[in-house]
Scaffold this motif. Structure first.
Motif, mmCIF file in Angstrom:
data_model
loop_
_atom_site.group_PDB
_atom_site.id
_atom_site.type_symbol
_atom_site.label_atom_id
_atom_site.label_comp_id
_atom_site.label_asym_id
_atom_site.label_seq_id
_atom_site.Cartn_x
_atom_site.Cartn_y
_atom_site.Cartn_z
ATOM 1 N N GLN A 48 -64.718 -16.207 -26.609
ATOM 2 C CA GLN A 48 -64.830 -14.883 -27.213
ATOM 3 C C GLN A 48 -65.771 -13.992 -26.410
ATOM 4 N N LEU A 49 -66.826 -14.570 -25.851
ATOM 5 C CA LEU A 49 -67.900 -13.765 -25.264
ATOM 6 C C LEU A 49 -67.839 -13.664 -23.743
ATOM 7 N N GLN A 50 -66.677 -13.828 -23.155
ATOM 8 C CA GLN A 50 -66.500 -13.640 -21.712
ATOM 9 C C GLN A 50 -67.458 -14.545 -20.959
ATOM 10 N N TRP A 54 -73.085 -18.212 -21.040
ATOM 11 C CA TRP A 54 -74.044 -18.722 -20.067
ATOM 12 C C TRP A 54 -75.457 -18.214 -20.350
ATOM 13 N N VAL A 55 -75.576 -17.198 -21.192
ATOM 14 C CA VAL A 55 -76.876 -16.629 -21.535
ATOM 15 C C VAL A 55 -77.294 -17.044 -22.940
ATOM 16 N N PHE A 56 -76.336 -17.047 -23.868
ATOM 17 C CA PHE A 56 -76.602 -17.402 -25.261
ATOM 18 C C PHE A 56 -75.945 -18.762 -25.532
ATOM 19 N N PRO A 57 -76.715 -19.846 -25.484
ATOM 20 C CA PRO A 57 -76.125 -21.199 -25.512
ATOM 21 C C PRO A 57 -75.261 -21.485 -26.738
ATOM 22 N N SER A 58 -75.548 -20.852 -27.874
ATOM 23 C CA SER A 58 -74.757 -21.129 -29.080
ATOM 24 C C SER A 58 -73.517 -20.253 -29.169
ATOM 25 N N GLY A 59 -73.350 -19.326 -28.231
ATOM 26 C CA GLY A 59 -72.200 -18.422 -28.277
ATOM 27 C C GLY A 59 -70.961 -19.031 -27.645
ATOM 28 N N GLU A 60 -70.573 -20.202 -28.114
ATOM 29 C CA GLU A 60 -69.444 -20.930 -27.536
ATOM 30 C C GLU A 60 -68.147 -20.731 -28.320
ATOM 31 N N HIS A 61 -68.130 -19.787 -29.245
ATOM 32 C CA HIS A 61 -66.937 -19.611 -30.068
ATOM 33 C C HIS A 61 -65.808 -18.966 -29.265
ATOM 34 N N SER A 62 -64.611 -19.021 -29.834
ATOM 35 C CA SER A 62 -63.417 -18.642 -29.087
ATOM 36 C C SER A 62 -62.710 -17.435 -29.692
#
Length: 465
Positions: A48-50, A54-62
């Motif tokens: 989801q976050l392009q 790589w900057v926000f480790p928990s931002g792994e959603h799709s």
């Protein structure tokens, strides 16, 4: 009462309803059939976050999670809008279940055409090579690959359609993106009225991703009151309208969206990674997926973040030295060896397009080189320009961003109060950053950038980004 409906657990909404076939019932098409297609499932493999993960480790959603959330939010829009939609259009308006489902299906499918790294794929591959976007590819997927399922759906989670009502895939494709004027005229007026649910200032799309992306990254947002914003949204004979009592809530939402772009989506490290990827992305895609996605939709099913990143790892020991070199560069990105270091940043805003134009990254880089000391004019550095449009420049003329505010004192809906509402929010923002390979010449780059920006004149601009 529970037949034909299932629940998905969601961190933002608690639960999301979706329709499923009734056990032991007659054959039917439901939202589950769309969700379970390879086309929707492919979005599990597109971040989801392009590059923000790589900057926000928990931002792994799709994109898959966001699509489900947008489906839910679109349904909430329908619940709120239908009574006033029916009042304006009378018998010309379809049933409530039909309107709700057409919005829900559009929300579910609105990102179906996204490729690896989402909008980055558009900007660095689809647009320069093929003159197309993920939205146009998504429209073709909807009409050519998912049309049979869409036409077969006969109910929303709330109940069945009226007799002879069937969703047209072309109507979904229309709502998915800003169409040309000719396409608008061919659509029912009630459908045109619903277009801002996906292309306005506050939409089912951005009302999901602002909440979801903030939550998943751990970014702290000021209050975004979605319930109040929806409560004061309704339909008049002029279109989608916001009651004046909801105007301050809209301002807070627009400000939250502005903050997310500035601090999350356009984070300096994201942009540094993007600069590195730009150097190798187009060539990598052409080698891994050597086809025109417009001509090979079935081939497009294999295109995702996962297949790209897995594919380049196989090149580490490839006989082709160029593939090995590309693999080495991707390894640096995957290992978070940030190639480009920020030397200087500057933000400009614009509220009147007649007053000035923004620099393009290329023009500003050329101007900076002219102001550098002669011995430094050939050092490697790059200029990145991240632009956003937090609110409309002209609420009277920008149809897709027009906001009608209803004033109960006059009984009229008008965009005239929007200028006051957004007075302290810029209409357009350009965030310029200068990146170099190291910090050896930060002072000189900063001074030269300041000098270039101070000397800007009309002759320096080739584009109005």
């Amino acid at each position: 009462m529970y037949e034909g409906i299932a629940l998905l657990a969601d961190p933002i909404y608690g639960y999301i309803q979706f329709s499923v076939p009734v056990e032991n019932g007659p054959p039917e098409q439901t939202e589950k059939d769309l969700i379970d297609t390879p086309w929707l499932q492919r979005l599990r493999k597109v971040h989801q976050l392009q590059s923000s993960f790589w900057v926000f480790p928990s931002g792994e959603h799709s994109r898959f999670q966001h699509s489900l959330g947008t489906m839910h939010m679109a349904g909430r829009f329908a619940d709120r809008l239908y009574p006033s939609l029916k009042q304006v259009f009378g018998r010309r308006s379809p049933s409530q279940a039909y309107v709700k489902e057409i919005l829900r299906v559009t929300g579910l499918l609105h990102d179906i055409g996204h490729g690896p790294f989402s909008h980055f794929f558009d900007q660095n591959f689809l647009e320069p090579l093929y003159g197309t976007t993920h939205e146009e590819i998504g429209q073709r997927i909807v009409t050519e690959k998912l049309g049979e399922i869409i036409r077969g759906i006969r109910r929303s989670p709330d109940g069945p359609f009226e007799k002879d009502e069937a969703i047209q895939p072309e109507h979904i494709a229309f709502l998915m993106r800003k169409p040309d004027p000719g396409a608008v005229e061919q659509m029912p007026e009630w459908l045109q009225t619903l277009q801002p649910v996906f292309s306005g200032i506050y939409t089912a799309d951005n009302m999901d991703y602002i909440q979801r992306d903030a939550y998943m990254t751990g970014f702290s947002l000021d209050m975004v009151d979605i319930d109040r914003l929806l409560y004061y949204t309704f339909v008049t004979d002029r279109g989608l309208t916001l009651h004046r009592s909801g105007s301050s809530t809209l301002r807070r939402f627009v400000n939250a969206r502005f903050t997310m772009y500035a601090d999350v989506y356009f984070h300096r490290t994201n942009r540094a990674v993007d600069l590195h990827m730009q150097e190798i992305f187009q060539e990598t895609i052409q080698l891994l997926f050597p086809f025109d996605p417009r001509e090979s939709l079935d081939g497009y099913l294999t295109v995702s973040d996962w297949s790209l990143l897995e594919g380049v790892q196989h090149w580490v020991t490839d006989a082709d030295p160029r593939r090995r070199a590309l693999a080495a560069e991707w390894a640096k990105i995957l290992n978070r060896e940030v190639k480009w270091k920020m030397a200087y940043d500057h933000m400009e805003t614009m509220d009147d397009p007649r007053g000035k134009k923004f620099w393009s990254a290329q023009d500003l880089e050329a101007a900076i080189r002219k102001h550098l000391p002669e011995g430094l004019r050939h050092i490697p550095f790059k200029v990145d320009m991240a632009r956003q449009d937090p609110r409309p420049l002209n609420p009277w003329t920008e149809e897709t961003k027009k906001i009608l505010i209803y004033d109960p004192a006059t009984g009229k809906a008008s965009p005239s109060v929007v200028a006051d509402l957004f007075r302290y929010i810029p209409a357009q923002v350009a965030h310029y950053r200068v990146f170099a390979l190291d910090h050896s010449h930060d002072a000189e780059l900063a001074a030269s950038t300041q000098a270039a920006l101070a000397s800007q004149g009309q002759d320096a601009f080739t584009t109005n980004l």
